[in-house]
Design an enzyme around this catalytic site. Sequence first.
Site, PDB file in Angstrom:
ATOM      1  N   GLU A 120       1.961  -6.574  10.156  1.00  0.00           N
ATOM      2  CA  GLU A 120       1.703  -5.180  10.497  1.00  0.00           C
ATOM      3  C   GLU A 120       2.791  -4.771  11.476  1.00  0.00           C
ATOM      4  O   GLU A 120       2.833  -5.259  12.612  1.00  0.00           O
ATOM      5  CB  GLU A 120       0.323  -5.039  11.127  1.00  0.00           C
ATOM      6  CG  GLU A 120      -0.826  -5.490  10.247  1.00  0.00           C
ATOM      7  CD  GLU A 120      -1.124  -4.514   9.122  1.00  0.00           C
ATOM      8  OE1 GLU A 120      -0.601  -3.376   9.151  1.00  0.00           O
ATOM      9  OE2 GLU A 120      -1.888  -4.875   8.210  1.00  0.00           O
ATOM     10  N   HIS A 178       3.307  -4.299   6.229  1.00  0.00           N
ATOM     11  CA  HIS A 178       2.250  -3.289   6.193  1.00  0.00           C
ATOM     12  C   HIS A 178       2.370  -2.373   7.404  1.00  0.00           C
ATOM     13  O   HIS A 178       3.254  -2.542   8.244  1.00  0.00           O
ATOM     14  CB  HIS A 178       0.872  -3.962   6.172  1.00  0.00           C
ATOM     15  CG  HIS A 178       0.600  -4.740   4.926  1.00  0.00           C
ATOM     16  ND1 HIS A 178      -0.270  -4.321   3.948  1.00  0.00           N
ATOM     17  CD2 HIS A 178       1.102  -5.929   4.490  1.00  0.00           C
ATOM     18  CE1 HIS A 178      -0.307  -5.204   2.966  1.00  0.00           C
ATOM     19  NE2 HIS A 178       0.515  -6.195   3.275  1.00  0.00           N
ATOM     20  N   HIS A 196       0.853  -1.179   0.000  1.00  0.00           N
ATOM     21  CA  HIS A 196       0.000   0.000   0.000  1.00  0.00           C
ATOM     22  C   HIS A 196       0.892   1.233   0.000  1.00  0.00           C
ATOM     23  O   HIS A 196       1.842   1.323   0.786  1.00  0.00           O
ATOM     24  CB  HIS A 196      -0.922  -0.008   1.218  1.00  0.00           C
ATOM     25  CG  HIS A 196      -1.911  -1.131   1.191  1.00  0.00           C
ATOM     26  ND1 HIS A 196      -2.156  -1.941   2.273  1.00  0.00           N
ATOM     27  CD2 HIS A 196      -2.708  -1.577   0.192  1.00  0.00           C
ATOM     28  CE1 HIS A 196      -3.068  -2.841   1.942  1.00  0.00           C
ATOM     29  NE2 HIS A 196      -3.420  -2.640   0.684  1.00  0.00           N
ATOM     30  N   GLY A 197       0.577   2.164  -0.874  1.00  0.00           N
ATOM     31  CA  GLY A 197       1.446   3.309  -1.069  1.00  0.00           C
ATOM     32  C   GLY A 197       1.650   4.157   0.154  1.00  0.00           C
ATOM     33  O   GLY A 197       2.704   4.795   0.312  1.00  0.00           O
ATOM     34  N   ASP A 198       0.664   4.184   1.055  1.00  0.00           N
ATOM     35  CA  ASP A 198       0.757   5.017   2.248  1.00  0.00           C
ATOM     36  C   ASP A 198       1.302   4.252   3.445  1.00  0.00           C
ATOM     37  O   ASP A 198       1.101   4.654   4.591  1.00  0.00           O
ATOM     38  CB  ASP A 198      -0.608   5.631   2.578  1.00  0.00           C
ATOM     39  CG  ASP A 198      -1.682   4.581   2.834  1.00  0.00           C
ATOM     40  OD1 ASP A 198      -1.433   3.389   2.553  1.00  0.00           O
ATOM     41  OD2 ASP A 198      -2.784   4.945   3.311  1.00  0.00           O
ATOM     42  N   GLU A 199       2.001   3.147   3.194  1.00  0.00           N
ATOM     43  CA  GLU A 199       2.633   2.356   4.253  1.00  0.00           C
ATOM     44  C   GLU A 199       4.100   2.141   3.901  1.00  0.00           C
ATOM     45  O   GLU A 199       4.489   1.076   3.415  1.00  0.00           O
ATOM     46  CB  GLU A 199       1.897   1.029   4.428  1.00  0.00           C
ATOM     47  CG  GLU A 199       0.438   1.214   4.856  1.00  0.00           C
ATOM     48  CD  GLU A 199      -0.387  -0.042   4.692  1.00  0.00           C
ATOM     49  OE1 GLU A 199       0.193  -1.140   4.630  1.00  0.00           O
ATOM     50  OE2 GLU A 199      -1.631   0.081   4.617  1.00  0.00           O
ATOM     51  N   ASN A 259      -3.779  -5.176  -2.714  1.00  0.00           N
ATOM     52  CA  ASN A 259      -4.053  -6.323  -1.849  1.00  0.00           C
ATOM     53  C   ASN A 259      -5.512  -6.761  -1.915  1.00  0.00           C
ATOM     54  O   ASN A 259      -6.006  -7.454  -1.035  1.00  0.00           O
ATOM     55  CB  ASN A 259      -3.678  -6.015  -0.400  1.00  0.00           C
ATOM     56  CG  ASN A 259      -3.425  -7.283   0.402  1.00  0.00           C
ATOM     57  OD1 ASN A 259      -2.924  -8.271  -0.116  1.00  0.00           O
ATOM     58  ND2 ASN A 259      -3.771  -7.249   1.683  1.00  0.00           N
ATOM     59  N   ARG A 260      -6.207  -6.343  -2.955  1.00  0.00           N
ATOM     60  CA  ARG A 260      -7.548  -6.839  -3.278  1.00  0.00           C
ATOM     61  C   ARG A 260      -7.612  -7.227  -4.753  1.00  0.00           C
ATOM     62  O   ARG A 260      -8.688  -7.457  -5.283  1.00  0.00           O
ATOM     63  CB  ARG A 260      -8.620  -5.762  -3.013  1.00  0.00           C
ATOM     64  CG  ARG A 260      -8.573  -5.094  -1.657  1.00  0.00           C
ATOM     65  CD  ARG A 260      -8.910  -6.036  -0.525  1.00  0.00           C
ATOM     66  NE  ARG A 260      -8.964  -5.294   0.735  1.00  0.00           N
ATOM     67  CZ  ARG A 260      -7.902  -5.050   1.501  1.00  0.00           C
ATOM     68  NH1 ARG A 260      -6.707  -5.480   1.142  1.00  0.00           N
ATOM     69  NH2 ARG A 260      -8.033  -4.381   2.640  1.00  0.00           N
ATOM     70  N   TYR A 292     -10.889  -9.233  10.343  1.00  0.00           N
ATOM     71  CA  TYR A 292     -11.985  -8.819   9.468  1.00  0.00           C
ATOM     72  C   TYR A 292     -11.666  -9.298   8.064  1.00  0.00           C
ATOM     73  O   TYR A 292     -10.539  -9.179   7.595  1.00  0.00           O
ATOM     74  CB  TYR A 292     -12.255  -7.304   9.498  1.00  0.00           C
ATOM     75  CG  TYR A 292     -11.089  -6.402   9.267  1.00  0.00           C
ATOM     76  CD1 TYR A 292     -10.978  -5.636   8.111  1.00  0.00           C
ATOM     77  CD2 TYR A 292     -10.088  -6.273  10.234  1.00  0.00           C
ATOM     78  CE1 TYR A 292      -9.914  -4.769   7.920  1.00  0.00           C
ATOM     79  CE2 TYR A 292      -9.030  -5.407  10.055  1.00  0.00           C
ATOM     80  CZ  TYR A 292      -8.946  -4.659   8.890  1.00  0.00           C
ATOM     81  OH  TYR A 292      -7.883  -3.806   8.709  1.00  0.00           O
TER      82      TYR A 292
END
Length: 457
Positions: A307, A225, A124-127, A185-186, A285
């Site tokens: 994470e 992540h 993810h670009g913001d991670e 990631n989807r 989730y």
Amino acid sequence: MELPFSLLLLFLSFSTCLHLSHARGGQRSSLPSVGFENGGYAGSTRHLFKESRSHIGNDVARGYMTNSDLEKAVKAFGRRCSNISRIYSIGKSVNGIPLWVIEISDKPGEQEAEPAFKYIGNVHGDEPVGRELLLFLANWICDNHLKDPLAASIVENVHLHILPSMNPDGFSLRRRGNANNVDLNRDFPDQFFPLNDDVDMRQPETRAIMNWLRDIHFTASASLHGGALVANYPWDGTEDKRTNYFGCPDDETFRFMASIYSHSHYNMSSSKEFQGGITNGASWYPIYGGMQDWNYIHGGCFELTLEISDNKWPSANELPTLWEYNKMSMLNLVASLLKTGVHGRIFSSDTGRPVLGSITVKGINHTVKAGRTFADYHRLLAPGGRYEVMATVPGYKSRSTGIWLEEAAMTLDFVLDPEVTLKGFLCFLFRRRIKNNNLSKHRQLVGPKRPVVVSNA
């Protein structure tokens, strides 16, 4: 008092939802019921909700490597550590930025009967923490492989592949999705719902990962992540889209792997939210189209989603501390490929050569394929149990054996006998007759020699 109490409940509910939306790499985007019509997929969740980019400015990335800096750092590492590494690209992003990989091994680029592990950062670009820590990891191994036993063991016995950034475009845009605003990631094919089955619709970064697994037989992997502090393992989704524990066939092994990371970490295992610092993805989730489940199903690769930072964009001066918190976890997870499980090769009793086959374990509905060149297999299993391991090769008699797996890894080679058919038997007699005739002529020319005894034992 009724109105204030209602407002308090509303605030608490909102806070809980906000926390979940920013955990495990941020906005989860689990599939809503309205996204499915007659068992199909309406496509509403492939793209994220419209984002405001103003909340993540360039100042938050101050001190982090730009994409240009990252490329220079990767190539500089390749020059400095050329004796134990090679640099290659698995493809390009939407905007044409190469997806650079560092391979670390005593024989980089060569095929060996050794397990392969991959780390992927910046899905993810913001991670962005993962992309920084992976460069820390590569440089630490380079600096210490001649003096640290753990680093030496990894270099000599594993092929470690490091992709610092899977989503360089998203990083530049300071947002989760790639340049097409798709959550990578989807974007993988899903086991429960017909997602992303159209090859032409997949993002180039996704296709690059999928092709990568076709080229290299990875034993295990992990993606890094941000937004929480926990080691996540499959399954990530459920058949009915409900949030509940849904373990894969190798649930016990995955729990063991996740615990290796968590308990080696500075404080992950002491989490108050996740017992032991680990979680089943579907229990946390559910998501669909995730990379983790796809790796296990289609690549035979045991992947964790890690994470590693509660804060997605911590100040750059915190990165050395985050590296120290995660260093032993990252190293021990790679080294676990050598310290646990069952490893070996499959041979033909007829020729003595390696034969391509697969390994199954009784009671675990998952098959691990042997490598194409050396027929080597690396079957990860939780220690402290009895397992019945079977090797299967087309055209050969399968063979199984019971083992008791202690804390250390076990080496177990299989020698399989060919299936006996009438055609095969006649060919065997024909080859034997020709061989005896040639041997008789040879003896007439060179005279008698000491007989050679060939044992099938």
